[in-house]
Design a protein around this motif. Structure first.
Motif, mmCIF file in Angstrom:
data_model
loop_
_atom_site.group_PDB
_atom_site.id
_atom_site.type_symbol
_atom_site.label_atom_id
_atom_site.label_comp_id
_atom_site.label_asym_id
_atom_site.label_seq_id
_atom_site.Cartn_x
_atom_site.Cartn_y
_atom_site.Cartn_z
ATOM 1 N N THR A 96 0.838 -1.197 0.000
ATOM 2 C CA THR A 96 0.000 0.000 0.000
ATOM 3 C C THR A 96 0.876 1.251 0.000
ATOM 4 O O THR A 96 1.971 1.237 0.542
ATOM 5 C CB THR A 96 -0.966 0.035 1.209
ATOM 6 N N THR A 97 0.371 2.294 -0.634
ATOM 7 C CA THR A 97 1.023 3.605 -0.517
ATOM 8 C C THR A 97 0.163 4.523 0.343
ATOM 9 O O THR A 97 0.560 5.641 0.629
ATOM 10 C CB THR A 97 1.246 4.264 -1.900
ATOM 11 N N ALA A 98 -1.021 4.049 0.755
ATOM 12 C CA ALA A 98 -1.924 4.850 1.590
ATOM 13 C C ALA A 98 -1.607 4.590 3.062
ATOM 14 O O ALA A 98 -2.457 4.210 3.851
ATOM 15 C CB ALA A 98 -3.374 4.517 1.283
ATOM 16 N N PRO A 108 -5.217 13.257 6.225
ATOM 17 C CA PRO A 108 -5.567 12.146 5.336
ATOM 18 C C PRO A 108 -4.317 11.331 4.984
ATOM 19 O O PRO A 108 -3.219 11.879 4.914
ATOM 20 C CB PRO A 108 -6.143 12.832 4.100
ATOM 21 N N PRO A 110 -1.691 9.230 2.574
ATOM 22 C CA PRO A 110 -1.261 9.478 1.188
ATOM 23 C C PRO A 110 -2.196 8.743 0.211
ATOM 24 O O PRO A 110 -2.850 7.773 0.576
ATOM 25 C CB PRO A 110 0.149 8.885 1.137
ATOM 26 N N ARG A 111 -2.209 9.204 -1.038
ATOM 27 C CA ARG A 111 -3.052 8.603 -2.076
ATOM 28 C C ARG A 111 -2.573 7.186 -2.399
ATOM 29 O O ARG A 111 -1.374 6.945 -2.525
ATOM 30 C CB ARG A 111 -2.981 9.471 -3.331
ATOM 31 N N GLU A 112 -3.519 6.251 -2.516
ATOM 32 C CA GLU A 112 -3.182 4.869 -2.863
ATOM 33 C C GLU A 112 -2.765 4.796 -4.323
ATOM 34 O O GLU A 112 -3.495 5.255 -5.202
ATOM 35 C CB GLU A 112 -4.380 3.951 -2.615
ATOM 36 N N GLN A 113 -1.574 4.258 -4.579
ATOM 37 C CA GLN A 113 -1.076 4.105 -5.944
ATOM 38 C C GLN A 113 -0.987 2.642 -6.364
ATOM 39 O O GLN A 113 -0.719 2.351 -7.524
ATOM 40 C CB GLN A 113 0.293 4.767 -6.076
ATOM 41 N N GLU A 116 -5.831 -1.756 -7.693
ATOM 42 C CA GLU A 116 -6.796 -2.521 -6.907
ATOM 43 C C GLU A 116 -6.577 -4.030 -6.991
ATOM 44 O O GLU A 116 -6.749 -4.746 -6.004
ATOM 45 C CB GLU A 116 -8.212 -2.168 -7.368
#
Length: 141
Positions: A96-98, A108, A110-113, A116
């Motif tokens: 995960t990057t989130a 918040p 970080p944005r998930e990169q 899926e």
């Protein structure tokens, strides 16, 4: 306690999670594993990798963690190293990057990169003696 019951429970959950991460590297002998995470052939920075041992009762499992650097490179060191270690065997690798170890309350993540298709985890085998060339190649399509 000064915290409402719901906050106390959340604090205990976070503490337990951190304790599991700190425990990574304790116990059985381990190997060094390093490599690179890429997305569509490009290095993927700031990936939090969690190795869940397969064929082990989850309540008895030790989790092993690593984070990729700006070049997508990660390393889980040998038991005697400061980075811990990882026993040879089969793992479910969750990426995960989130995730942020330093994010404060209300901030918040970080944005998930991570696409899926990979978020439920992927199969990963640590060979006896480890590896210095693990290539985790993710595709967005």
């Amino acid at each position: 306690s000064a915290l409402p019951r719901s906050h106390t429970h959340a604090a205990v959950s976070v503490t337990a999670c951190v304790a599991l991460m700190v425990a990574a590297g304790c116990g059985r002998g381990g190997a060094s594993v390093s490599g690179i995470v890429t997305l569509d052939g490009q290095p993927l920075p700031s990936v939090h990798l969690v190795f869940f041992p397969k064929n082990v009762d989850p309540k008895d499992a030790t989790l092993f963690v690593a984070d990729s650097n700006e070049q997508g490179q990660f390393s889980v060191g040998a038991i005697e190293s400061p980075h811990g270690g990882i026993p040879p065997g089969e793992y479910r690798l969750v990426l995960t990057t989130a995730y942020s170890a330093t994010a404060g309350d209300g901030e918040p993540p970080p944005r998930e990169q991570v696409p899926e298709a990979y978020r439920g985890g992927i199969e990963f085998e640590v060979p006896p003696g480890g590896t210095q060339a693990a290539a985790i190649e993710l595709r967005s399509k």
